[in-house]
Every structure is written in structure tokens, then in C-alpha cells.
Design a protein around this motif. Structure first.
Motif, mmCIF file in Angstrom:
data_model
loop_
_atom_site.group_PDB
_atom_site.id
_atom_site.type_symbol
_atom_site.label_atom_id
_atom_site.label_comp_id
_atom_site.label_asym_id
_atom_site.label_seq_id
_atom_site.Cartn_x
_atom_site.Cartn_y
_atom_site.Cartn_z
ATOM 1 N N MET A 214 50.547 40.975 35.872
ATOM 2 C CA MET A 214 50.355 39.550 35.700
ATOM 3 C C MET A 214 48.855 39.260 35.564
ATOM 4 O O MET A 214 48.174 39.915 34.799
ATOM 5 N N ILE A 215 48.304 38.372 36.394
ATOM 6 C CA ILE A 215 46.896 38.007 36.232
ATOM 7 C C ILE A 215 45.959 39.081 36.773
ATOM 8 O O ILE A 215 44.960 39.441 36.138
ATOM 9 N N LEU A 216 46.245 39.628 37.954
ATOM 10 C CA LEU A 216 45.290 40.471 38.660
ATOM 11 C C LEU A 216 45.349 41.938 38.258
ATOM 12 O O LEU A 216 44.363 42.658 38.424
ATOM 13 N N GLY A 217 46.485 42.421 37.792
ATOM 14 C CA GLY A 217 46.575 43.780 37.284
ATOM 15 C C GLY A 217 46.647 44.871 38.333
ATOM 16 O O GLY A 217 46.335 46.030 38.045
ATOM 17 N N GLY B 60 40.145 29.654 49.116
ATOM 18 C CA GLY B 60 39.146 29.852 48.074
ATOM 19 C C GLY B 60 39.652 30.608 46.873
ATOM 20 O O GLY B 60 38.862 30.953 45.994
ATOM 21 N N LEU B 61 40.962 30.852 46.807
ATOM 22 C CA LEU B 61 41.487 31.680 45.719
ATOM 23 C C LEU B 61 41.275 31.022 44.359
ATOM 24 O O LEU B 61 40.899 31.693 43.387
ATOM 25 N N GLY B 62 41.508 29.727 44.252
ATOM 26 C CA GLY B 62 41.307 29.045 42.983
ATOM 27 C C GLY B 62 39.869 29.149 42.508
ATOM 28 O O GLY B 62 39.603 29.342 41.311
ATOM 29 N N LEU B 63 38.932 29.046 43.448
ATOM 30 C CA LEU B 63 37.518 29.171 43.116
ATOM 31 C C LEU B 63 37.217 30.552 42.557
ATOM 32 O O LEU B 63 36.501 30.702 41.551
ATOM 33 N N TRP B 64 37.747 31.576 43.197
ATOM 34 C CA TRP B 64 37.524 32.936 42.717
ATOM 35 C C TRP B 64 38.179 33.154 41.352
ATOM 36 O O TRP B 64 37.588 33.774 40.461
ATOM 37 N N LEU B 65 39.395 32.634 41.182
ATOM 38 C CA LEU B 65 40.054 32.761 39.886
ATOM 39 C C LEU B 65 39.252 32.074 38.786
ATOM 40 O O LEU B 65 39.186 32.575 37.653
ATOM 41 N N ASP B 66 38.640 30.950 39.091
ATOM 42 C CA ASP B 66 37.811 30.268 38.095
ATOM 43 C C ASP B 66 36.726 31.188 37.555
ATOM 44 O O ASP B 66 36.419 31.177 36.352
ATOM 45 N N GLU C 288 36.610 34.697 37.843
ATOM 46 C CA GLU C 288 37.019 36.037 37.415
ATOM 47 C C GLU C 288 38.171 36.048 36.420
ATOM 48 O O GLU C 288 38.313 36.998 35.648
ATOM 49 N N HIS C 289 39.023 35.032 36.458
ATOM 50 C CA HIS C 289 40.206 34.986 35.589
ATOM 51 C C HIS C 289 40.383 33.547 35.107
ATOM 52 O O HIS C 289 41.375 32.887 35.421
ATOM 53 N N SER C 290 39.432 33.078 34.355
ATOM 54 C CA SER C 290 39.394 31.659 34.012
ATOM 55 C C SER C 290 40.609 31.196 33.231
ATOM 56 O O SER C 290 40.928 30.003 33.218
ATOM 57 N N GLU C 291 41.340 32.135 32.618
ATOM 58 C CA GLU C 291 42.520 31.759 31.846
ATOM 59 C C GLU C 291 43.630 31.192 32.727
ATOM 60 O O GLU C 291 44.571 30.563 32.229
ATOM 61 N N TRP C 292 43.528 31.373 34.026
ATOM 62 C CA TRP C 292 44.579 30.892 34.918
ATOM 63 C C TRP C 292 44.727 29.372 34.843
ATOM 64 O O TRP C 292 45.805 28.836 35.066
ATOM 65 N N ASN C 293 43.662 28.684 34.494
ATOM 66 C CA ASN C 293 43.696 27.225 34.455
ATOM 67 C C ASN C 293 44.624 26.678 33.388
ATOM 68 O O ASN C 293 45.048 25.522 33.474
ATOM 69 N N ALA C 294 44.923 27.484 32.380
ATOM 70 C CA ALA C 294 45.820 27.035 31.319
ATOM 71 C C ALA C 294 47.259 27.482 31.551
ATOM 72 O O ALA C 294 48.107 27.317 30.668
ATOM 73 N N ASP C 295 47.539 28.038 32.705
ATOM 74 C CA ASP C 295 48.842 28.652 32.985
ATOM 75 C C ASP C 295 49.545 27.854 34.089
ATOM 76 O O ASP C 295 49.141 27.881 35.251
ATOM 77 N N ALA C 296 50.603 27.136 33.718
ATOM 78 C CA ALA C 296 51.321 26.328 34.703
ATOM 79 C C ALA C 296 51.908 27.189 35.814
ATOM 80 O O ALA C 296 51.947 26.780 36.982
ATOM 81 N N GLY C 297 52.384 28.396 35.478
ATOM 82 C CA GLY C 297 52.935 29.283 36.492
ATOM 83 C C GLY C 297 51.886 29.725 37.494
ATOM 84 O O GLY C 297 52.167 29.855 38.696
ATOM 85 N N ALA C 298 50.654 29.936 37.019
ATOM 86 C CA ALA C 298 49.580 30.314 37.928
ATOM 87 C C ALA C 298 49.214 29.159 38.851
ATOM 88 O O ALA C 298 48.940 29.366 40.042
ATOM 89 N N HIS C 299 49.215 27.945 38.324
ATOM 90 C CA HIS C 299 48.925 26.793 39.183
ATOM 91 C C HIS C 299 49.991 26.648 40.266
ATOM 92 O O HIS C 299 49.675 26.341 41.421
#
Length: 344
Positions: A1-4, A200-206, A208-219
Motif C-alpha cells: 500500500m502506501i508504506l511498502g 503526528g502520522l499525518g504530518l509525517w505522511l505529508d 514522506e508520502h505526499s500522495e496520501w492527501n489525494a487518497d480517500a482511503g488513506a484519509h
């Protein structure tokens, strides 16, 4: 998924020994025949009796593997991270959330995901290799194994992607940093907050994995991760005897993992530190609610517990102020007695 992480931690002997839900059920029927019925009851509660066989199978498989690896079914028993910890999250705490939020407060799919989180978030406790960033090696390895459990139990990474993604972020967010604040050596801002990474997970994702913001499942996964972290640390908001009991289990597990016998003098001071100042640090400094739902359900009781935690810590320090404890067991016994007195 996102983190691999699913490719980084391969199956171990316990996975091969318990390859599927049928093997898990056989083990549980032999060692803890109460557990399958209890998981069935939770699934029925969440689904209004409709059932969710794949979720039920995955929960049983995760619980059985944890019990075999680190709990009462194997040769590396942990006092806290074991099959009973799964049950306290999956039954007692999740039930409180369902009841506390009301009939429309927690969607069925979210409650089922939290049930699987309870069963799978602590699958690995002995990993020696971490991953880059703030997520712990135990959590990364548990994510990898959880994905394989879902595969085995009939889930599909295409149609069921949102469940995989939610569990990935929920387990990642359960990483707990026990270091006192501040953290001048923290490698990123997500670690500076201390306590549960979920805050702080959302901050870290911003970063390292900025694409998460466009993913409703990730939100959704990030949101559920904050509630899952509150379930995992909800001992602060349970009845005081339950909070005290969890502290004792964690203390015993900590000493076991450090190779210190509770009967020997060298365990005395570490146990005293953990059960006095360590509880103050955890309760007042490290623990913060990560979700509005968690604070709504568990926050009122935390307010009640705060003065009790302070008094027990102070009295325990005073108990051994002039004479060091003979050993760790003496500290545990004194702590238990003080907690009973404070609980009335």
C-alpha cells in the motif's frame, strides 16, 4: 500500500505453523476454548447478527499467532502483549466506544477494522530491525504479517484495498515513543510529540508520502489510526483497578525482556522507577488523546484517575525513600496494595 513494508518482513516459523484460520481455531479450541465464542459475539454485536466470516477468521488467526508467538501458547510469554491484550481491546474497549458513540456513531466497516487492529497490531514484539522514519520495526513487521493474514482469509488487495490501507496506517500509528519530552535527537517532527505516533502520522505522511492527501482511503485510515491509538492506550480512561493492573503487567514484561528476575535485587530500582515516576510521565506527559471519539469515551475517566495516579506514585516513592526495595516483586506488591487503598 502506501508504506511498502509488506515486502520487508517475511513469514516466520509461527506463520508456517498456523497457516490459516482452521489451524488457529484448532489451537484455540485446545488452549483457550472461550476465545472463538467471544470473537463471534463481538462480530455479531458489530454487524447486528449478520456476521462477517472473513473478519472473524482474520481476528482469530491474528490472535492465535500472537498467543503462540508471545502469549500463553508458546515459549516466549509476554505479560502484556499477548492474547488477553487483544481481548481487552476487542471486547472491553471497543464495546465502550460503540456504546459511547451511540447507534450511528461508528460505522460497521470501521468497527470491524478496529476489531482486526486489536487482533493484529502487536503480532511481532521481538524485531531487531527498524525501518527508516518514526515507525517501529515491530509495527512494520506486524503490518506485513497482517497483509498476509488478510490474503489468507479471503480478502483481496484490489476490492478490499481500503481495509488493507486502514490497517497499515492504524498499526503504524500505534508506534509508541516512550522517551520523555523534549526529544532533541528526534529525526523528524512526528517523533517530537512523544507518545502515540498517530498524533503526528499525518504530518509525517505529508513529508514522506505526499500522495496520501489525494487518497480517500488513506484519509480514512489516518482517522481510524487516531481512534485505534486511543483504544490501545485507553487504560488511562478505564476504572482505576484496570489501569493499575495494566501497569503491573507492563512492568513484569519489561523486566522479563531485560532479563531481570523480579526475585533479585537488581530489579528493585527499575520497577520502582517504572511504577512511580514512569507512570506520571506516561499518564500526564506522553499520553494524549488522538481522536475526538477517544477523548469523548475515555476522557472523563482519565480526569478521575489523574489524582489517584499522582497519589500512588508519591506514596510508592515514600515507601522506599529510606530503604531501597529488596527486589522488583517487593515494589509490585507495594504498588498493588497502594492501588487497592486508593481505589477504595
Amino acid at each position: 500500500m502506501i508504506l511498502g513494508y509488506s515486502r520487508l518482513y517475511p513469514p516466520d516459523p509461527i506463520e508456517r505453523e498456523l497457516p490459516d484460520a482452521a489451524a488457529a481455531l484448532a489451537l484455540l479450541q485446545e488452549r483457550r476454548p472461550d476465545i472463538p465464542a467471544r470473537i463471534d459475539a463481538m462480530v455479531a454485536r458489530i454487524t447486528d447478527g449478520r456476521g462477517a466470516p472473513r473478519h472473524r477468521d482474520a481476528a482469530l488467526l491474528g490472535l492465535a499467532r500472537l498467543g503462540r508467538r508471545h502469549g500463553g501458547f508458546g515459549d516466549d510469554p509476554h505479560d502484556y502483549h499477548n492474547e488477553d491484550h487483544v481481548l481487552e481491546l476487542a471486547e472491553r474497549r471497543l464495546t465502550r466506544v460503540i456504546d459511547g458513540l451511540g447507534p450511528n456513531g461508528l460505522p460497521t466497516d470501521d468497527a470491524l477494522a478496529l476489531l482486526l487492529f486489536a487482533a493484529c497490531h502487536d503480532l511481532r514484539q521481538r524485531e531487531t530491525r527498524d525501518v527508516p522514519g518514526p515507525i517501529g520495526g515491530n509495527e512494520a513487521a506486524s503490518i506485513a504479517e497482517t497483509f498476509r493474514i488478510l490474503d489468507t482469509c479471503g480478502f483481496d488487495r484490489g476490492p478490499d484495498r481500503d481495509l488493507y490501507l486502514a490497517l497499515e496506517l492504524m498499526i503504524a500509528g500505534s508506534t509508541f515513543d516512550p522517551r520523555p519530552l523534549p526529544h532533541p535527537d528526534a529525526e523528524d517532527m512526528a517523533r517530537v510529540a512523544g507518545g502515540s505516533l498517530a498524533r503526528g502520522l499525518g504530518l509525517w505522511l505529508d513529508g514522506e508520502h505526499s500522495e496520501w492527501n489525494a487518497d480517500a482511503g488513506a484519509h480514512r485510515g489516518e482517522r481510524l489510526g487516531r481512534l485505534a491509538a486511543d483504544l490501545d492506550t485507553a487504560n488511562v480512561g478505564e476504572e482505576f483497578p484496570l489501569l493499575a493492573e495494566s501497569a503491573q503487567r507492563l512492568c513484569r514484561e519489561r523486566e522479563r525482556r531485560q532479563g531481570r528476575s523480579l526475585a533479585l535485587p537488581e530489579s528493585g530500582r527499575p520497577c520502582l522507577g517504572f511504577l512511580s515516576g514512569g507512570q506520571i510521565t506516561y499518564f500526564f506527559d506522553l499520553h494524549r488523546f488522538c481522536s475526538r471519539e477517544g477523548e469523548r469515551v475515555f476522557g472523563p475517566r482519565k480526569l478521575v484517575n489523574g489524582p489517584l495516579v499522582r497519589r500512588v506514585s508519591q506514596r510508592l516513592q515514600q515507601r522506599f525513600e529510606h530503604q531501597p526495595p529488596a527486589n522488583g516483586q517487593a515494589v509490585l506488591d507495594a504498588f498493588a496494595a497502594l492501588c487497592r487503598e486508593e481505589a477504595g
